[in-house]
Write a protein that holds these residues in place. Structure first.
Motif, PDB file in Angstrom:
ATOM      1  N   UNK A 374      23.812 -22.726   3.316  1.00 27.04           N
ATOM      2  CA  UNK A 374      22.815 -23.733   3.702  1.00 27.04           C
ATOM      3  C   UNK A 374      21.381 -23.256   3.539  1.00 27.04           C
ATOM      4  N   UNK A 375      21.124 -22.640   2.409  1.00 24.42           N
ATOM      5  CA  UNK A 375      19.770 -22.203   2.101  1.00 24.42           C
ATOM      6  C   UNK A 375      19.168 -23.124   1.028  1.00 24.42           C
ATOM      7  N   UNK A 376      17.868 -23.160   0.967  1.00 24.76           N
ATOM      8  CA  UNK A 376      17.166 -23.980  -0.032  1.00 24.76           C
ATOM      9  C   UNK A 376      16.139 -23.118  -0.749  1.00 24.76           C
ATOM     10  N   UNK A 377      16.087 -23.275  -2.070  1.00 20.22           N
ATOM     11  CA  UNK A 377      15.015 -22.625  -2.828  1.00 20.22           C
ATOM     12  C   UNK A 377      13.895 -23.643  -3.004  1.00 20.22           C
ATOM     13  N   UNK A 378      12.709 -23.289  -2.578  1.00 19.46           N
ATOM     14  CA  UNK A 378      11.543 -24.134  -2.835  1.00 19.46           C
ATOM     15  C   UNK A 378      10.727 -23.414  -3.893  1.00 19.46           C
ATOM     16  N   UNK A 379      10.485 -24.123  -4.972  1.00 18.52           N
ATOM     17  CA  UNK A 379       9.815 -23.484  -6.091  1.00 18.52           C
ATOM     18  C   UNK A 379       8.452 -24.144  -6.303  1.00 18.52           C
ATOM     19  N   UNK A 380       7.432 -23.321  -6.367  1.00 20.17           N
ATOM     20  CA  UNK A 380       6.083 -23.828  -6.600  1.00 20.17           C
ATOM     21  C   UNK A 380       5.743 -23.467  -8.048  1.00 20.17           C
ATOM     22  N   UNK A 381       5.427 -24.479  -8.844  1.00 18.90           N
ATOM     23  CA  UNK A 381       5.293 -24.264 -10.281  1.00 18.90           C
ATOM     24  C   UNK A 381       3.921 -24.657 -10.782  1.00 18.90           C
ATOM     25  N   UNK A 382       3.383 -23.857 -11.664  1.00 21.85           N
ATOM     26  CA  UNK A 382       2.109 -24.183 -12.294  1.00 21.85           C
ATOM     27  C   UNK A 382       1.728 -23.088 -13.268  1.00 21.85           C
ATOM     28  N   UNK A 383       1.110 -23.482 -14.349  1.00 20.93           N
ATOM     29  CA  UNK A 383       0.709 -22.545 -15.379  1.00 20.93           C
ATOM     30  C   UNK A 383      -0.178 -21.451 -14.781  1.00 20.93           C
ATOM     31  N   UNK A 384       0.160 -20.181 -15.019  1.00 23.18           N
ATOM     32  CA  UNK A 384      -0.631 -19.042 -14.548  1.00 23.18           C
ATOM     33  C   UNK A 384      -0.814 -19.064 -13.027  1.00 23.18           C
ATOM     34  N   UNK A 385       0.120 -19.619 -12.338  1.00 24.11           N
ATOM     35  CA  UNK A 385      -0.028 -19.784 -10.887  1.00 24.11           C
ATOM     36  C   UNK A 385      -0.244 -18.435 -10.202  1.00 24.11           C
ATOM     37  N   UNK A 386       0.423 -17.424 -10.734  1.00 18.83           N
ATOM     38  CA  UNK A 386       0.344 -16.110 -10.104  1.00 18.83           C
ATOM     39  C   UNK A 386      -1.056 -15.524 -10.185  1.00 18.83           C
ATOM     40  N   UNK A 387      -1.844 -16.023 -11.130  1.00 18.82           N
ATOM     41  CA  UNK A 387      -3.205 -15.488 -11.260  1.00 18.82           C
ATOM     42  C   UNK A 387      -4.226 -16.334 -10.491  1.00 18.82           C
ATOM     43  N   UNK A 388      -3.759 -17.439  -9.936  1.00 17.64           N
ATOM     44  CA  UNK A 388      -4.680 -18.326  -9.237  1.00 17.64           C
ATOM     45  C   UNK A 388      -4.646 -17.960  -7.757  1.00 17.64           C
ATOM     46  N   UNK A 389      -5.589 -17.106  -7.334  1.00 15.28           N
ATOM     47  CA  UNK A 389      -5.465 -16.483  -6.021  1.00 15.28           C
ATOM     48  C   UNK A 389      -5.492 -17.468  -4.855  1.00 15.28           C
ATOM     49  N   UNK A 390      -6.356 -18.470  -4.923  1.00 13.39           N
ATOM     50  CA  UNK A 390      -6.420 -19.349  -3.746  1.00 13.39           C
ATOM     51  C   UNK A 390      -5.128 -20.143  -3.576  1.00 13.39           C
ATOM     52  N   UNK A 391      -4.365 -20.294  -4.673  1.00 16.86           N
ATOM     53  CA  UNK A 391      -3.079 -20.989  -4.551  1.00 16.86           C
ATOM     54  C   UNK A 391      -2.156 -20.185  -3.637  1.00 16.86           C
ATOM     55  N   UNK A 392      -2.093 -18.884  -3.882  1.00 12.93           N
ATOM     56  CA  UNK A 392      -1.215 -18.051  -3.064  1.00 12.93           C
ATOM     57  C   UNK A 392      -1.658 -18.059  -1.597  1.00 12.93           C
ATOM     58  N   UNK A 393      -2.979 -18.024  -1.402  1.00 14.02           N
ATOM     59  CA  UNK A 393      -3.486 -18.064  -0.028  1.00 14.02           C
ATOM     60  C   UNK A 393      -3.084 -19.360   0.663  1.00 14.02           C
ATOM     61  N   UNK A 394      -3.333 -20.463  -0.027  1.00 15.96           N
ATOM     62  CA  UNK A 394      -2.988 -21.772   0.553  1.00 15.96           C
ATOM     63  C   UNK A 394      -1.487 -21.885   0.763  1.00 15.96           C
ATOM     64  N   UNK A 395      -0.742 -21.322  -0.196  1.00 13.64           N
ATOM     65  CA  UNK A 395       0.711 -21.392  -0.124  1.00 13.64           C
ATOM     66  C   UNK A 395       1.219 -20.725   1.153  1.00 13.64           C
ATOM     67  N   UNK A 396       0.814 -19.471   1.355  1.00 11.16           N
ATOM     68  CA  UNK A 396       1.340 -18.762   2.520  1.00 11.16           C
ATOM     69  C   UNK A 396       0.749 -19.289   3.832  1.00 11.16           C
ATOM     70  N   UNK A 397      -0.463 -19.821   3.743  1.00 11.51           N
ATOM     71  CA  UNK A 397      -1.066 -20.458   4.897  1.00 11.51           C
ATOM     72  C   UNK A 397      -0.238 -21.666   5.334  1.00 11.51           C
ATOM     73  N   UNK A 398       0.239 -22.427   4.354  1.00 13.04           N
ATOM     74  CA  UNK A 398       1.023 -23.629   4.663  1.00 13.04           C
ATOM     75  C   UNK A 398       2.367 -23.275   5.286  1.00 13.04           C
ATOM     76  N   UNK A 399       2.804 -22.027   5.092  1.00 11.19           N
ATOM     77  CA  UNK A 399       4.154 -21.660   5.506  1.00 11.19           C
ATOM     78  C   UNK A 399       4.204 -20.907   6.831  1.00 11.19           C
ATOM     79  N   UNK A 400       3.077 -20.946   7.536  1.00  9.05           N
ATOM     80  CA  UNK A 400       2.970 -20.196   8.813  1.00  9.05           C
ATOM     81  C   UNK A 400       4.204 -20.334   9.703  1.00  9.05           C
ATOM     82  N   UNK A 401       4.676 -21.584   9.840  1.00 10.96           N
ATOM     83  CA  UNK A 401       5.743 -21.832  10.810  1.00 10.96           C
ATOM     84  C   UNK A 401       7.142 -21.869  10.185  1.00 10.96           C
TER      85      UNK A 401
END
Ligand code: ASP
Ligand code: MG
Length: 440
Positions: A374-401
């Motif tokens: 009963x696990x789910x993979x949530x995948x966040x997709x976007x060109x060069x996403x790994x190099x877009x720093x604020x995306x990662x910040x916003x991503x982990x910020x959204x996942x606080x809980x």
């Protein structure tokens, strides 16, 4: 030449078929139209097969009769002229007679595939009767004459291409062709299929085989959305995706496109367009080599995932350890989706638990093995996403809980994947919708 593929809901009602007829005649470019079975049919055929496999003949008979009644009602609303009604009715009879004969034969895997093929055979033949009635010149190309898979159940584009050219050559002067999605012949020459949802794959293989100008996939939603519309209130279509982005999204749960359908289009460089039958003027999503823009494009989720954790303080330091673990999965033809490692443990995910028990048994000697379902993979997709720093910040910020169990980042430059208990999927997708896209 262009390819236009219509899914089950796009042909699932007589008036929808009429709409499809309009869409395929809107321009003069020669085309191959690929149809799925009417919505609900393949599911019904699966039920019939299951009943037969379980020796429940009466139940199978009831299911066959119910489905046949559905087709007779469909024909009544599809065509008007006596000759067309007679023709369409004869087609329905022919295919249901086949199903009724099958009731008397002992069930086998090959027979199962024959049963599953009836949906696409029916939808295309009935559609052709309708086209003939309204005076649209066309030819039916039987997919079983050209769509094939090899000994490993893999389609080979050059082989399909050669056979398809022969099939097309038999209809000189025609420019509109109708064919079945999903069905094919296997290396033994038997009727087989490209797995559930495989009509998209058929369309993309055909597009590659004829070097089509475009492969249009017509469904009932206006393209690939930035998030799951069933979970989030407000989602928006993504205008352009690269093949790589689309592959990640399709593989990790965006239901709109069969994941395997990306590679033929990508390899033979045929643009794919996702379009909406109910709203033909909407832009939809264009999938091409170029991503169009950088940054986060979309989020998709895939349920039914198992996480397997192998802990061993002794073995993990040793080289060759991962290979030994992977060999176990390879032996059972089970593909791994996500991997994370630490010095003392490795976690992998799988979505196919057919051989889970055997896999776990063979992993035992390597350390302590734990499984979580009963696990789910949530995948966040976007060109060069790994190099877009604020995306990662916003991503982990959204996942606080959110109790995120695994994070995979860096494998591809276009994807960050998270593993979490399925119970948290809805909140995660909603949090990402507002956190990453500023949408409700
Ligand atoms: N009719 C098949 C299915 O329902 C193939 C498809 O629709 O793509 O899986
Ligand atoms: Mg589909």
């Amino acid at each position: 030449m262009k390819i236009m593929k219509f899914g089950g809901t796009s042909v699932g009602r007589p008036e929808r078929m009429a709409q499809v007829a309009q869409l395929i005649t809107a321009d003069n470019e020669p085309k191959i139209v690929v149809l799925s079975a009417l919505s609900g049919t393949t599911n019904a055929l699966v039920e019939i097969s299951n009943a037969l496999a379980a020796y429940k003949r009466d139940e199978a008979k009831q299911l066959i009769d119910k489905l046949e009644a559905h087709y007779h009602a469909f024909v009544k609303d599809l065509v008007k002229q006596d000759a067309s009604v007679a023709k369409a009715t004869a087609i329905v009879h022919e295919h249901f007679e086949f199903l009724n004969i099958i009731l008397k034969i002992s069930f086998s895997d090959a027979l199962n595939k024959d049963i599953l093929a009836q949906g696409e055979l029916l939808s295309t033949k009935l559609f052709c009767v309708f086209l003939a009635e309204i005076g649209i010149d066309h030819a039916l190309l039987p997919a079983l004459e050209f769509m094939s898979i090899d000994m490993n159940d893999e389609p080979q584009v050059p082989v399909i291409s050669a056979k398809l050219k022969d099939a097309l050559a038999q209809h000189a002067g025609k420019s509109l062709f109708i064919t079945q999605g999903y069905i094919c012949r296997n290396a033994r020459g038997e009727v087989d299929n490209l797995k559930r949802g495989g009509s998209d794959y058929s369309a993309s293989l055909i597009a590659a085989a004829v070097q089509a100008s475009v492969c249009e996939i017509w469904t009932d939603i206006d393209g690939m959305h930035n998030n799951d519309p069933r979970v989030c209130k407000k989602t928006v279509p993504v205008e352009q995706l690269s093949f790589e982005e689309a592959a990640e999204l399709a593989y990790f749960g965006a239901k709109i496109l069969h994941p395997a359908s990306i590679w033929p289009a990508q390899h033979y460089n045929v643009p794919v367009k996702l379009l909406n039958t109910m709203e033909p003027a909407a832009k939809g999503t264009l999938i091409v080599e170029e991503a169009g823009s950088t940054g986060v494009k979309a989020v998709a989720a895939k349920d039914g995932i198992y996480a397997i954790n192998i802990r061993s303080s002794r073995m993990l330091l040793a080289y060759g350890f991962l290979r030994k673990i992977f060999e176990v999965f390879e032996k059972y033809r089970t593909s791994i989706d996500m991997i994370t490692t630490s010095e003392v443990a490795v976690s992998v995910t799988i979505d196919n638990a057919t051989h889970l028990a055997e896999i776990l048994k063979e992993l035992e000697p390597f350390g302590t093995v734990e499984v979580e379902d009963n696990q789910t993979i949530v995948s966040v997709v976007g060109n060069e996403i790994a190099e877009t720093k604020d995306v990662l910040m916003k991503l982990f910020d959204s996942l606080k809980d959110i109790p995120v169990r695994m994070v995979s980042y860096g494998g591809s430059r276009h994807n960050v994947s998270l593993l979490l208990p399925s119970a948290h999927k809805t909140t995660t997708l909603q949090a990402l919708n507002s956190g990453l896209f500023g949408l409700e």
